[in-house]
Write a protein that holds these residues in place. Sequence first.
Motif, short mmCIF file in Angstrom:
data_model
loop_
_atom_site.label_atom_id
_atom_site.label_comp_id
_atom_site.label_asym_id
_atom_site.label_seq_id
_atom_site.Cartn_x
_atom_site.Cartn_y
_atom_site.Cartn_z
N MET A 1 27.10 81.88 61.82
CA MET A 1 26.13 82.94 61.99
C MET A 1 26.47 84.13 61.09
O MET A 1 25.58 84.71 60.48
N ILE A 2 27.74 84.48 61.02
CA ILE A 2 28.14 85.62 60.17
C ILE A 2 27.76 85.33 58.71
O ILE A 2 27.23 86.21 58.01
N GLU A 3 28.01 84.12 58.26
CA GLU A 3 27.61 83.72 56.91
C GLU A 3 26.10 83.91 56.72
O GLU A 3 25.65 84.44 55.70
N GLY A 4 25.33 83.49 57.70
CA GLY A 4 23.89 83.62 57.63
C GLY A 4 23.44 85.07 57.58
O GLY A 4 22.55 85.43 56.80
N LEU A 5 24.05 85.90 58.39
CA LEU A 5 23.70 87.33 58.39
C LEU A 5 24.00 87.95 57.03
O LEU A 5 23.21 88.74 56.51
N HIS A 6 25.13 87.59 56.45
CA HIS A 6 25.47 88.11 55.12
C HIS A 6 24.50 87.60 54.05
O HIS A 6 24.34 88.25 53.01
N SER A 7 23.87 86.47 54.29
CA SER A 7 22.91 85.94 53.30
C SER A 7 21.68 86.83 53.16
O SER A 7 20.94 86.72 52.18
N LEU A 8 21.47 87.74 54.11
CA LEU A 8 20.32 88.65 54.07
C LEU A 8 20.54 89.84 53.12
O LEU A 8 19.58 90.51 52.74
N VAL A 9 21.78 90.10 52.73
CA VAL A 9 22.11 91.28 51.93
C VAL A 9 21.26 91.42 50.66
O VAL A 9 20.83 92.53 50.34
N PRO A 10 20.96 90.35 49.92
CA PRO A 10 20.20 90.52 48.68
C PRO A 10 18.73 90.92 48.85
O PRO A 10 18.07 91.22 47.86
N ILE A 11 18.21 90.93 50.04
CA ILE A 11 16.79 91.26 50.22
C ILE A 11 16.58 92.71 49.78
O ILE A 11 17.15 93.64 50.35
N TYR B 1 27.52 89.65 73.32
CA TYR B 1 26.95 89.13 72.08
C TYR B 1 28.08 88.65 71.16
O TYR B 1 29.24 89.02 71.34
N ASP B 2 27.73 87.82 70.20
CA ASP B 2 28.71 87.29 69.25
C ASP B 2 28.65 87.97 67.89
O ASP B 2 29.64 88.02 67.17
N ALA B 3 27.48 88.45 67.52
CA ALA B 3 27.31 89.09 66.21
C ALA B 3 26.22 90.14 66.31
O ALA B 3 25.31 90.04 67.13
N VAL C 1 14.55 81.62 55.29
CA VAL C 1 15.64 80.63 55.24
C VAL C 1 16.66 80.94 56.32
O VAL C 1 17.13 80.04 57.02
N PHE C 2 17.02 82.21 56.48
CA PHE C 2 17.97 82.60 57.54
C PHE C 2 17.47 82.15 58.91
O PHE C 2 18.22 81.59 59.71
N VAL C 3 16.21 82.41 59.19
CA VAL C 3 15.64 82.04 60.49
C VAL C 3 15.76 80.54 60.73
O VAL C 3 16.20 80.10 61.78
N ALA D 1 19.37 81.19 62.54
CA ALA D 1 18.92 81.76 63.81
C ALA D 1 18.41 80.70 64.78
O ALA D 1 18.87 80.63 65.92
N LYS D 2 17.48 79.89 64.35
CA LYS D 2 16.90 78.90 65.27
C LYS D 2 17.92 77.89 65.78
O LYS D 2 17.98 77.64 66.98
N PRO D 3 18.74 77.30 64.90
CA PRO D 3 19.67 76.29 65.42
C PRO D 3 20.90 76.86 66.13
O PRO D 3 21.51 76.17 66.96
N LEU D 4 21.28 78.11 65.85
CA LEU D 4 22.54 78.63 66.38
C LEU D 4 22.40 79.62 67.54
O LEU D 4 23.38 79.89 68.22
N CYS D 5 21.22 80.17 67.75
CA CYS D 5 21.07 81.25 68.73
C CYS D 5 20.31 80.80 69.97
O CYS D 5 19.17 80.34 69.87
#
Length: 80
Positions: free
Chosen positions: A1-11, A34-36, A59-61, A65-69
């Motif tokens: 999840m942390i990796e995924g959240l960091h993937s949003l940075v370039p937006i 909460y975890d993150a 892509v993040f969603v 998000a969908k598979p992990l949350c």
Amino acid sequence: MIEGLHSLVPINHIKQIQVGVPADTHRDVVDRSYDASLLIIFEDKAAQDAYQVDPIHNVFVEKYAKPLCAKIVVQDSVDA
């Protein structure tokens, strides 16, 4: 999840972004259920609206998000 959240940075619609995890504080008023966490600051509502449909966000969603949350809590706010 942390990796995924960091993937949003370039937006490019994001003014400021912070990815976090619960602090090691243990007081009755501290929510540690909460975890993150993700704090995103947008310049205006138009930037937030554009973020919601940005391909990187989509892509993040789907990938994270969908598979992990089991639960996602969103707290939108504006300056007071």
